[in-house]
Write a protein that holds these residues in place. Structure first.
Motif, PDB file in Angstrom:
ATOM      1  N   GLN A 114      -0.216   4.359  -2.365  1.00 63.89           N
ATOM      2  CA  GLN A 114      -1.528   4.537  -2.009  1.00 63.89           C
ATOM      3  C   GLN A 114      -1.741   5.932  -1.494  1.00 63.89           C
ATOM      4  O   GLN A 114      -2.979   6.391  -1.066  1.00 63.89           O
ATOM      5  CB  GLN A 114      -2.377   3.562  -1.262  1.00 63.89           C
ATOM      6  CG  GLN A 114      -2.456   2.476  -2.252  1.00 63.89           C
ATOM      7  CD  GLN A 114      -3.294   2.537  -3.668  1.00 63.89           C
ATOM      8  OE1 GLN A 114      -4.307   3.293  -3.369  1.00 63.89           O
ATOM      9  NE2 GLN A 114      -2.648   2.400  -4.752  1.00 63.89           N
ATOM     10  N   VAL A 155      -8.363   3.048   1.584  1.00 64.48           N
ATOM     11  CA  VAL A 155      -7.860   2.623   0.295  1.00 64.48           C
ATOM     12  C   VAL A 155      -7.492   1.045   0.162  1.00 64.48           C
ATOM     13  O   VAL A 155      -7.210   0.394  -0.646  1.00 64.48           O
ATOM     14  CB  VAL A 155      -6.175   3.256   0.356  1.00 64.48           C
ATOM     15  CG1 VAL A 155      -6.368   4.798   0.258  1.00 64.48           C
ATOM     16  CG2 VAL A 155      -5.475   2.882   1.686  1.00 64.48           C
ATOM     17  N   TYR A 199       0.759  -1.298  -0.074  1.00 66.53           N
ATOM     18  CA  TYR A 199      -0.008   0.003  -0.056  1.00 66.53           C
ATOM     19  C   TYR A 199       0.810   1.194  -0.006  1.00 66.53           C
ATOM     20  O   TYR A 199       0.318   2.383   0.060  1.00 66.53           O
ATOM     21  CB  TYR A 199      -0.998  -0.105   1.257  1.00 66.53           C
ATOM     22  CG  TYR A 199      -2.250  -1.019   1.142  1.00 66.53           C
ATOM     23  CD1 TYR A 199      -3.230  -0.640   0.261  1.00 66.53           C
ATOM     24  CD2 TYR A 199      -2.094  -2.128   1.892  1.00 66.53           C
ATOM     25  CE1 TYR A 199      -4.125  -1.780   0.133  1.00 66.53           C
ATOM     26  CE2 TYR A 199      -3.182  -2.821   1.653  1.00 66.53           C
ATOM     27  CZ  TYR A 199      -4.225  -2.850   1.089  1.00 66.53           C
ATOM     28  OH  TYR A 199      -5.638  -3.530   0.995  1.00 66.53           O
TER      29      TYR A 199
END
Lengths: 190, 190
Positions: free
Chosen positions: A49, A148, A46
């Protein structure tokens, strides 16, 4: 994540009622070296993101979330569990049904800590029926912020939560996905 | 610790009934960079004490303890709060009276995670009446292990817990000691 799967094989205990006990390293005694490796993996997944906050739920998600947050360099918020009806206007709230304890409780986050500009990563230790993640997602959406995705340590892939949430469009990344397990101690990962 | 005192002055909120709200950075939203500085300070204070385990209590002690544990390179255990009477034989237990909520609850730690060879550092976010630290100390003593001391983020030094525990011989190191505070926002540190 091989490291976590191996640790579950070695130190996890399987109990009646689809209970996987990982309290030697994950959610009672906590191996912080392992949490750091998990945090790096969440960041690998992630890190692109533009995460601004990590949101978890008390109590066993907090340690993983705090260690992982060091890689993202963002604050952690933990949703509080409360059974009180006296929730004042200053909080976002959602109802969560506990798989482990078989009761419904409210989770709350103070409004001042989630705002419409936030991009939120949800982190928790377990995913089974998905109730906690659904509640956390609702808190974020009520704030007008963006989820997210979710970073989970252990997903019980034989229970419906993961499939349900992915079908709704939530990105769910679980570091160990248990396909099946039985009380004789055998465990299979996806 | 100046950094924490300054943060309390800036972002803490004083409410009726001697309530100091630090939920913007310590126990709801958590500033992990600050936790790292606190962890370093705990290590400066206790790094020579051969600590083998850090023990905290859910929920708001967990984040601080996990980040601090990276400096000590030891596991963290969090004592679980429970109101159930059905505690099986596999746990150490103590009773704790909550200052904030005005009720008594049991805290438990599984026996397998505290053993007589352990040297345990207690970590918590707040020290007021000392009930949580007394309960945690009892768990450690029941295991035949040694409490090397306590590391506290915020001590309300105008409440009796710190003095009481130090008089009993417990080493207590608090990173910010509030001498007095009032609802007009003024706060004085020891």
């Amino acid at each position: 994540m091989k490291l976590l799967e191996e640790r579950i094989r070695r130190d996890g205990k399987i109990r009646a009622g689809n209970v996987l006990k990982v309290d030697a390293f994950l959610n009672h005694q906590m191996d912080i070296g392992l949490f750091n490796e998990m945090g790096k993996e969440f960041y690998r997944l992630y890190g692109d993101q533009n995460v601004t906050k990590i949101l978890t739920i008390e109590a066993s998600g907090i340690g993983i979330a705090c260690v992982a947050a060091q890689y993202f360099n963002v604050p952690v918020i933990f949703a509080k569990k409360t059974q009180t009806k006296n929730i004042d206007g200053g909080v976002y709230t959602a109802k969560v049904e506990s798989f482990t304890h078989g009761k419904v409780y409210d989770i709350i986050v103070a409004k001042e800590f989630l705002t419409s500009g936030d991009r939120v990563l949800l982190i928790d230790d377990f995913l089974a029926n998905g109730a906690a993640l659904m509640g956390l997602s609702k808190l974020v959406e009520d704030a007008g912020a963006v989820v997210v995705g979710a970073g989970i340590a252990v997903e019980k892939a034989f229970q419906p939560g993961g499939e349900l949430l992915r079908a709704k469009g939530l990105r769910v990344e679980s570091l160990a996905r248990v396909k099946s397990m039985s009380e004789d101690g055998s465990i299979e990962f996806c």
